[in-house]
Design a protein around this motif. Structure first.
Motif, PDB file in Angstrom:
ATOM      1  N   ASP A 146      54.439  82.880 160.643  1.00 46.66           N
ATOM      2  CA  ASP A 146      55.407  82.755 159.547  1.00 46.66           C
ATOM      3  C   ASP A 146      55.794  81.311 159.242  1.00 46.66           C
ATOM      4  O   ASP A 146      56.865  81.044 158.711  1.00 46.66           O
ATOM      5  CB  ASP A 146      56.668  83.585 159.820  1.00 46.66           C
ATOM      6  N   ALA A 147      54.946  80.377 159.584  1.00 44.73           N
ATOM      7  CA  ALA A 147      55.236  78.969 159.320  1.00 44.73           C
ATOM      8  C   ALA A 147      55.076  78.668 157.836  1.00 44.73           C
ATOM      9  O   ALA A 147      54.187  79.199 157.182  1.00 44.73           O
ATOM     10  CB  ALA A 147      54.288  78.084 160.119  1.00 44.73           C
ATOM     11  N   SER A 148      55.937  77.807 157.334  1.00 44.40           N
ATOM     12  CA  SER A 148      55.679  77.292 155.995  1.00 44.40           C
ATOM     13  C   SER A 148      54.581  76.255 156.154  1.00 44.40           C
ATOM     14  O   SER A 148      54.411  75.650 157.218  1.00 44.40           O
ATOM     15  CB  SER A 148      56.940  76.687 155.386  1.00 44.40           C
ATOM     16  N   HIS A 149      53.819  76.091 155.126  1.00 43.51           N
ATOM     17  CA  HIS A 149      52.692  75.183 155.249  1.00 43.51           C
ATOM     18  C   HIS A 149      52.290  74.697 153.877  1.00 43.51           C
ATOM     19  O   HIS A 149      52.700  75.246 152.862  1.00 43.51           O
ATOM     20  CB  HIS A 149      51.525  75.899 155.934  1.00 43.51           C
ATOM     21  N   ALA A 150      51.474  73.679 153.858  1.00 47.66           N
ATOM     22  CA  ALA A 150      50.952  73.136 152.617  1.00 47.66           C
ATOM     23  C   ALA A 150      49.433  73.177 152.668  1.00 47.66           C
ATOM     24  O   ALA A 150      48.838  73.135 153.744  1.00 47.66           O
ATOM     25  CB  ALA A 150      51.440  71.705 152.440  1.00 47.66           C
ATOM     26  N   TRP A 151      48.840  73.270 151.522  1.00 52.64           N
ATOM     27  CA  TRP A 151      47.389  73.205 151.432  1.00 52.64           C
ATOM     28  C   TRP A 151      47.044  72.588 150.100  1.00 52.64           C
ATOM     29  O   TRP A 151      47.899  72.266 149.297  1.00 52.64           O
ATOM     30  CB  TRP A 151      46.733  74.570 151.632  1.00 52.64           C
ATOM     31  N   ILE A 152      45.781  72.409 149.880  1.00 57.46           N
ATOM     32  CA  ILE A 152      45.292  71.752 148.679  1.00 57.46           C
ATOM     33  C   ILE A 152      44.448  72.732 147.882  1.00 57.46           C
ATOM     34  O   ILE A 152      43.712  73.533 148.442  1.00 57.46           O
ATOM     35  CB  ILE A 152      44.435  70.520 149.073  1.00 57.46           C
ATOM     36  N   GLU A 153      44.566  72.647 146.573  1.00 55.28           N
ATOM     37  CA  GLU A 153      43.653  73.345 145.677  1.00 55.28           C
ATOM     38  C   GLU A 153      42.880  72.294 144.903  1.00 55.28           C
ATOM     39  O   GLU A 153      43.450  71.309 144.447  1.00 55.28           O
ATOM     40  CB  GLU A 153      44.410  74.248 144.703  1.00 55.28           C
ATOM     41  N   ALA A 154      41.583  72.488 144.800  1.00 60.91           N
ATOM     42  CA  ALA A 154      40.709  71.593 144.042  1.00 60.91           C
ATOM     43  C   ALA A 154      40.130  72.368 142.868  1.00 60.91           C
ATOM     44  O   ALA A 154      39.884  73.576 142.974  1.00 60.91           O
ATOM     45  CB  ALA A 154      39.593  71.067 144.940  1.00 60.91           C
ATOM     46  N   TYR A 155      39.911  71.683 141.767  1.00 62.61           N
ATOM     47  CA  TYR A 155      39.420  72.339 140.558  1.00 62.61           C
ATOM     48  C   TYR A 155      37.966  71.965 140.301  1.00 62.61           C
ATOM     49  O   TYR A 155      37.616  70.782 140.242  1.00 62.61           O
ATOM     50  CB  TYR A 155      40.258  71.929 139.345  1.00 62.61           C
ATOM     51  N   LEU A 156      37.133  72.994 140.157  1.00 62.95           N
ATOM     52  CA  LEU A 156      35.748  72.781 139.754  1.00 62.95           C
ATOM     53  C   LEU A 156      35.488  73.572 138.467  1.00 62.95           C
ATOM     54  O   LEU A 156      35.835  74.756 138.389  1.00 62.95           O
ATOM     55  CB  LEU A 156      34.773  73.250 140.840  1.00 62.95           C
ATOM     56  N   PRO A 157      34.882  72.911 137.473  1.00 66.70           N
ATOM     57  CA  PRO A 157      34.536  73.633 136.256  1.00 66.70           C
ATOM     58  C   PRO A 157      33.685  74.861 136.576  1.00 66.70           C
ATOM     59  O   PRO A 157      32.884  74.838 137.508  1.00 66.70           O
ATOM     60  CB  PRO A 157      33.728  72.601 135.459  1.00 66.70           C
ATOM     61  N   THR A 158      33.876  75.899 135.853  1.00 64.88           N
ATOM     62  CA  THR A 158      33.234  77.222 135.972  1.00 64.88           C
ATOM     63  C   THR A 158      33.784  78.051 137.137  1.00 64.88           C
ATOM     64  O   THR A 158      33.664  79.257 137.120  1.00 64.88           O
ATOM     65  CB  THR A 158      31.684  77.174 136.086  1.00 64.88           C
ATOM     66  N   LEU A 159      34.384  77.411 138.139  1.00 65.44           N
ATOM     67  CA  LEU A 159      34.916  78.148 139.289  1.00 65.44           C
ATOM     68  C   LEU A 159      36.436  78.209 139.294  1.00 65.44           C
ATOM     69  O   LEU A 159      37.019  79.085 139.917  1.00 65.44           O
ATOM     70  CB  LEU A 159      34.416  77.541 140.601  1.00 65.44           C
ATOM     71  N   GLY A 160      37.107  77.243 138.665  1.00 68.88           N
ATOM     72  CA  GLY A 160      38.562  77.210 138.634  1.00 68.88           C
ATOM     73  C   GLY A 160      39.139  76.572 139.879  1.00 68.88           C
ATOM     74  O   GLY A 160      38.481  75.793 140.576  1.00 68.88           O
ATOM     75  N   TRP A 161      40.393  76.909 140.165  1.00 70.48           N
ATOM     76  CA  TRP A 161      41.093  76.343 141.319  1.00 70.48           C
ATOM     77  C   TRP A 161      40.630  77.023 142.599  1.00 70.48           C
ATOM     78  O   TRP A 161      40.590  78.245 142.691  1.00 70.48           O
ATOM     79  CB  TRP A 161      42.603  76.498 141.167  1.00 70.48           C
ATOM     80  N   ILE A 162      40.298  76.205 143.581  1.00 67.54           N
ATOM     81  CA  ILE A 162      39.782  76.677 144.867  1.00 67.54           C
ATOM     82  C   ILE A 162      40.693  76.141 145.958  1.00 67.54           C
ATOM     83  O   ILE A 162      40.932  74.931 146.045  1.00 67.54           O
ATOM     84  CB  ILE A 162      38.344  76.181 145.094  1.00 67.54           C
ATOM     85  N   GLY A 163      41.215  77.024 146.788  1.00 64.78           N
ATOM     86  CA  GLY A 163      42.099  76.610 147.870  1.00 64.78           C
ATOM     87  C   GLY A 163      41.310  76.093 149.055  1.00 64.78           C
ATOM     88  O   GLY A 163      40.387  76.748 149.531  1.00 64.78           O
ATOM     89  N   LEU A 164      41.645  74.899 149.519  1.00 61.57           N
ATOM     90  CA  LEU A 164      41.102  74.361 150.758  1.00 61.57           C
ATOM     91  C   LEU A 164      42.079  74.791 151.832  1.00 61.57           C
ATOM     92  O   LEU A 164      43.096  74.163 152.071  1.00 61.57           O
ATOM     93  CB  LEU A 164      40.957  72.840 150.688  1.00 61.57           C
ATOM     94  N   ASP A 165      41.783  75.903 152.419  1.00 58.06           N
ATOM     95  CA  ASP A 165      42.706  76.618 153.288  1.00 58.06           C
ATOM     96  C   ASP A 165      42.835  75.951 154.645  1.00 58.06           C
ATOM     97  O   ASP A 165      41.850  75.460 155.200  1.00 58.06           O
ATOM     98  CB  ASP A 165      42.172  78.050 153.443  1.00 58.06           C
ATOM     99  N   PRO A 166      44.046  75.939 155.217  1.00 56.52           N
ATOM    100  CA  PRO A 166      44.247  75.315 156.530  1.00 56.52           C
ATOM    101  C   PRO A 166      43.478  76.005 157.652  1.00 56.52           C
ATOM    102  O   PRO A 166      43.342  75.453 158.731  1.00 56.52           O
ATOM    103  CB  PRO A 166      45.750  75.428 156.779  1.00 56.52           C
ATOM    104  N   THR A 167      42.986  77.218 157.432  1.00 55.14           N
ATOM    105  CA  THR A 167      42.208  77.901 158.466  1.00 55.14           C
ATOM    106  C   THR A 167      40.712  77.631 158.304  1.00 55.14           C
ATOM    107  O   THR A 167      39.885  78.345 158.853  1.00 55.14           O
ATOM    108  CB  THR A 167      42.474  79.419 158.440  1.00 55.14           C
TER     109      THR A 167
END
Length: 173
Positions: A146-167
């Motif tokens: 239940d930890a709060s956390h941050a992650w990054i989303e990167a955008y690639l054309p044709t695929l949209g936003w992709i989460g770079l997940d901490p796991t």
């Protein structure tokens, strides 16, 4: 006075990401630099800048355009996952990346900003996202339940936003 509302919400899983994309997708990524909708996702900010330590990290992880864009996102995510350790409260949203550490990337604790800057160094729009992690037993995550956390989303054309997940997974959002 009584107000009632009723909603029906349909939830569907996004399509799986392909294993790779064409290296031609780099041209579409480059075109995003002219799109004002992505300016904030590409530009350095007061909180995250291209410091010498982040540039050295990108070099150490071999962040370049030799792979296709999606494979490079996987490469960045895996490299940061295995290079850094999760340290609760290592950062806050009100401090610049370099404060109070002279070399934040060298501290090996600030994973989300390192992923973010590695993406931006390649011209891939990326943004900071925060929320709570849901843990399944099989995830073997480094953070507390239940930890709060941050992650990054990167955008690639044709695929949209992709989460770079901490796991260490890439997730379609």
């Amino acid at each position: 006075m009584v107000t009632r509302a009723e909603s029906h919400v349909g939830v569907a899983s996004p399509p799986e990401l392909p294993e790779w994309t064409s290296t031609d997708l780099w041209r579409a990524v480059d075109a995003l630099a002219a799109d004002v909708d992505f300016w904030d996702d590409l530009a350095p900010s007061h909180f995250v800048q291209f410091t010498p330590s982040l540039i050295a990290l990108a070099e150490e992880l071999h962040v370049d355009r030799t792979l296709d864009p999606l494979s490079m996102l996987r490469h960045i995510n895996t490299g940061v996952y295995y290079t850094f350790q999760y340290v609760p409260d290592a950062t806050t949203v009100i401090r610049p990346l370099t404060w109070p550490w002279p070399s934040a990337a060298a501290s090996r604790r600030i994973t989300h900003t390192s992923r973010w800057r590695c993406c931006a160094a390649l011209g891939i729009p990326a943004r900071y996202v925060s929320g709570y992690l849901f843990h399944r037993r099989e995830d073997h995550d480094q953070s507390a339940e239940d930890a709060s956390h941050a992650w990054i989303e990167a955008y690639l054309p044709t695929l949209g936003w992709i989460g770079l997940d901490p796991t260490n997974n890439l997730l379609r959002r």
